[in-house]
Design a protein around this motif. Structure first.
Motif, PDB file in Angstrom:
ATOM      1  N   LEU A 143       0.833  -1.205   0.000  1.00 61.36           N
ATOM      2  CA  LEU A 143       0.000   0.000   0.000  1.00 61.36           C
ATOM      3  C   LEU A 143       0.866   1.253   0.000  1.00 61.36           C
ATOM      4  O   LEU A 143       1.892   1.313   0.676  1.00 61.36           O
ATOM      5  N   GLU A 144       0.449   2.248  -0.764  1.00 64.76           N
ATOM      6  CA  GLU A 144       1.094   3.559  -0.751  1.00 64.76           C
ATOM      7  C   GLU A 144       0.159   4.546  -0.083  1.00 64.76           C
ATOM      8  O   GLU A 144      -0.964   4.743  -0.526  1.00 64.76           O
ATOM      9  N   VAL A 145       0.657   5.137   0.995  1.00 68.95           N
ATOM     10  CA  VAL A 145      -0.140   6.116   1.727  1.00 68.95           C
ATOM     11  C   VAL A 145       0.479   7.479   1.498  1.00 68.95           C
ATOM     12  O   VAL A 145       1.657   7.675   1.785  1.00 68.95           O
ATOM     13  N   THR A 146      -0.300   8.406   1.000  1.00 68.54           N
ATOM     14  CA  THR A 146       0.277   9.719   0.708  1.00 68.54           C
ATOM     15  C   THR A 146       0.289  10.578   1.963  1.00 68.54           C
ATOM     16  O   THR A 146      -0.581  10.467   2.832  1.00 68.54           O
ATOM     17  N   GLU A 147       1.321  11.409   2.035  1.00 61.88           N
ATOM     18  CA  GLU A 147       1.322  12.343   3.154  1.00 61.88           C
ATOM     19  C   GLU A 147       0.827  13.718   2.693  1.00 61.88           C
ATOM     20  O   GLU A 147       0.984  14.698   3.380  1.00 61.88           O
ATOM     21  N   ARG A 148       0.216  13.746   1.504  1.00 62.32           N
ATOM     22  CA  ARG A 148      -0.324  15.014   1.012  1.00 62.32           C
ATOM     23  C   ARG A 148      -1.607  15.411   1.730  1.00 62.32           C
ATOM     24  O   ARG A 148      -1.937  16.584   1.822  1.00 62.32           O
TER      25      ARG A 148
ATOM     26  N   ARG B 133       1.101  -5.244   8.199  1.00 65.86           N
ATOM     27  CA  ARG B 133       2.541  -5.505   8.302  1.00 65.86           C
ATOM     28  C   ARG B 133       2.807  -6.880   8.919  1.00 65.86           C
ATOM     29  O   ARG B 133       3.722  -7.587   8.532  1.00 65.86           O
ATOM     30  N   ASP B 134       1.968  -7.254   9.896  1.00 59.18           N
ATOM     31  CA  ASP B 134       2.100  -8.572  10.532  1.00 59.18           C
ATOM     32  C   ASP B 134       2.001  -9.698   9.515  1.00 59.18           C
ATOM     33  O   ASP B 134       2.562 -10.769   9.713  1.00 59.18           O
ATOM     34  N   GLU B 135       1.278  -9.449   8.433  1.00 59.64           N
ATOM     35  CA  GLU B 135       1.118 -10.472   7.398  1.00 59.64           C
ATOM     36  C   GLU B 135       2.176 -10.323   6.301  1.00 59.64           C
ATOM     37  O   GLU B 135       2.092 -10.951   5.262  1.00 59.64           O
ATOM     38  N   GLY B 136       3.137  -9.433   6.524  1.00 58.69           N
ATOM     39  CA  GLY B 136       4.249  -9.315   5.593  1.00 58.69           C
ATOM     40  C   GLY B 136       4.061  -8.289   4.498  1.00 58.69           C
ATOM     41  O   GLY B 136       4.872  -8.181   3.578  1.00 58.69           O
ATOM     42  N   MET B 137       2.975  -7.522   4.602  1.00 65.61           N
ATOM     43  CA  MET B 137       2.715  -6.530   3.557  1.00 65.61           C
ATOM     44  C   MET B 137       3.617  -5.305   3.760  1.00 65.61           C
ATOM     45  O   MET B 137       3.881  -4.911   4.894  1.00 65.61           O
ATOM     46  N   SER B 138       4.072  -4.721   2.651  1.00 63.09           N
ATOM     47  CA  SER B 138       4.896  -3.525   2.743  1.00 63.09           C
ATOM     48  C   SER B 138       4.014  -2.275   2.652  1.00 63.09           C
ATOM     49  O   SER B 138       3.095  -2.214   1.842  1.00 63.09           O
ATOM     50  N   ILE B 139       4.291  -1.298   3.511  1.00 67.11           N
ATOM     51  CA  ILE B 139       3.529  -0.045   3.480  1.00 67.11           C
ATOM     52  C   ILE B 139       4.496   1.093   3.137  1.00 67.11           C
ATOM     53  O   ILE B 139       5.502   1.295   3.825  1.00 67.11           O
ATOM     54  N   LYS B 140       4.176   1.822   2.079  1.00 60.71           N
ATOM     55  CA  LYS B 140       5.081   2.854   1.591  1.00 60.71           C
ATOM     56  C   LYS B 140       4.517   4.252   1.841  1.00 60.71           C
ATOM     57  O   LYS B 140       3.334   4.482   1.625  1.00 60.71           O
ATOM     58  N   LEU B 141       5.381   5.135   2.291  1.00 57.98           N
ATOM     59  CA  LEU B 141       4.962   6.533   2.459  1.00 57.98           C
ATOM     60  C   LEU B 141       5.218   7.262   1.148  1.00 57.98           C
ATOM     61  O   LEU B 141       6.362   7.427   0.717  1.00 57.98           O
ATOM     62  N   ASP B 142       4.126   7.687   0.518  1.00 60.98           N
ATOM     63  CA  ASP B 142       4.179   8.310  -0.798  1.00 60.98           C
ATOM     64  C   ASP B 142       4.446   9.811  -0.679  1.00 60.98           C
ATOM     65  O   ASP B 142       4.102  10.425   0.327  1.00 60.98           O
ATOM     66  N   ASP B 143       5.045  10.371  -1.713  1.00 59.53           N
ATOM     67  CA  ASP B 143       5.268  11.819  -1.788  1.00 59.53           C
ATOM     68  C   ASP B 143       6.025  12.332  -0.573  1.00 59.53           C
ATOM     69  O   ASP B 143       5.753  13.420  -0.058  1.00 59.53           O
TER      70      ASP B 143
ATOM     71  N   ILE C  79       9.941   4.487   1.912  1.00 59.15           N
ATOM     72  CA  ILE C  79       9.472   5.814   1.509  1.00 59.15           C
ATOM     73  C   ILE C  79       9.612   5.958  -0.002  1.00 59.15           C
ATOM     74  O   ILE C  79      10.483   5.356  -0.620  1.00 59.15           O
ATOM     75  N   LYS C  80       8.723   6.756  -0.573  1.00 58.23           N
ATOM     76  CA  LYS C  80       8.824   7.073  -1.996  1.00 58.23           C
ATOM     77  C   LYS C  80       9.229   8.531  -2.134  1.00 58.23           C
ATOM     78  O   LYS C  80       8.583   9.425  -1.592  1.00 58.23           O
ATOM     79  N   ILE C  81      10.324   8.736  -2.829  1.00 56.79           N
ATOM     80  CA  ILE C  81      10.810  10.103  -3.026  1.00 56.79           C
ATOM     81  C   ILE C  81      10.132  10.693  -4.249  1.00 56.79           C
ATOM     82  O   ILE C  81      10.179  10.122  -5.343  1.00 56.79           O
TER      83      ILE C  81
END
Ligand code: C2E
Ligand code: CA
Ligand code: CA
Ligand code: CA
Length: 279
Positions: A148-153, A170-180, A199-201
């Motif tokens: 999942l990509e979660v935006t900080e906008r 996350r417990d199930e191994g999923m990656s969570i990305k901080l977008d923008d 993080i996504k730059i």
């Protein structure tokens, strides 16, 4: 006759414009697009450097509205409205269903992930993690295929609830990305409260690479921060070799951008994977 026709057309258009606001016209068109399945997942490769080239390790899923005449409408022209009036939840769920269906129809390399953009408010809903996990499990795919990509906008209203959702995933191994990352509401506080691993730059910072005497100090600071915080990095909007080389040298693990591939239909993306995932 032509004049009369034109005049009456104009009157009808004026009538519509006066009786409905523009946004409610667009809103109805979005509802229709959802029903007609006109909102399609496109895939943009995410790569790691390998040998003389790059290997696809995942993709970002980007929404494309394909009209009946085959025109493509970009998400920025309708996602903001859909976020306001709650249609975004339906769009997100339909999108995830489509992605799961498409990805379960092909052979994927062991750690492949598809990164889906999730509006913050979605993560604050009750039982949303369980619902998502059930969906994935039904598709027969591994949980970690979805990221999942979660935006900080846009700000969170109830960050504790979002944190709980993220924890479960996350417990199930999923990656969570901080977008923008670096673009909006307190990246650093989000990184403190949410169990984010990547993080996504934003391409705004990537664009600072490659000019004579260019100032990459913010970019360098974000990379250094991620590295000391044990966060993985995806750099977005990579458009040329010079940018790619700079980022790889700086230790950025994953790259994304038109240089490696523009967002493409599932059919095209599938061909790319079948050809061996090398770019
Ligand atoms: P984003 O999440 O930051 O997505 C990256 C945007 O950069 C995409 O625009 C992508 O097409 C564009 N891009 C990729 N490579 C390059 C490059 O080399 N150079 C430049 N200049 N741009 C590049 P796109 O597809 O128009 O999406 C815009 C935004 O719409 C996304 O920004 C995201 O915030 C939102 N969005 C897209 N799909 C979805 C979705 O399914 N759900 C939600 N909630 N938002 C979405
Ligand atoms: Ca994104
Ligand atoms: Ca982004
Ligand atoms: Ca961006």
């Amino acid at each position: 006759l032509a004049l009369i026709l034109t005049m009456s057309c104009m009157l009808i258009i004026m009538f519509i414009t006066l009786s409905q606001s523009d946004s409610s016209i667009l809103q109805n068109l979005i509802i229709e697009a959802i029903d007609k399945r006109a909102l399609k997942p496109f895939y943009q490769p995410i790569v790691v450097p390998e040998g003389n080239g790059y290997r696809i390790v995942g993709a970002e899923v980007l929404l494309r509205w394909i009209t009946q005449s085959g025109n493509v409408i970009l998400p920025n022209s309708f996602i903001p409205l859909a976020e306001q009036d709650g249609l975004i939840d339906k769009i997100t769920e339909q999108l995830i269903n489509n992605v799961l269906k498409q990805l379960s129809s092909i052979e994927l390399s062991p750690h492949f992930f598809a990164s889906v953009n999730i509006p913050p408010a979605y993560l604050e809903k009750t039982k949303v993690a369980e619902k998502l996990l059930r969906k994935i499990s039904k598709s027969g795919l591994d949980y970690r295929v979805i990221s999942l990509e979660v935006t900080e906008r846009t700000p969170f209203e109830n960050i504790e609830k979002a944190a709980k959702t993220i924890e479960t995933l996350r417990d199930e191994g999923m990656s969570i990305k901080l977008d923008d990352c670096g673009m909006g509401y307190g990246a650093f506080s989000y990184l403190q409260s949410l169990n984010i691993d990547t993080i996504k730059i934003d391409h705004m910072f990537v664009k600072t690479i490659g000019f004579e005497s260019s100032n990459t100090s913010i970019l360098d600071a974000i990379i250094a921060f991620a590295q000391t915080s044990d966060l993985s990095i995806v750099a977005e909007g990579v458009e040329n070799k010079r940018q790619a080389d700079y980022l790889v040298n700086a230790g950025v693990e994953m790259l994304q951008g038109d240089f490696f591939g523009e967002p493409m239909s599932f059919g095209e993306f599938k061909l790319l994977l079948e050809r061996g995932s090398f770019i």
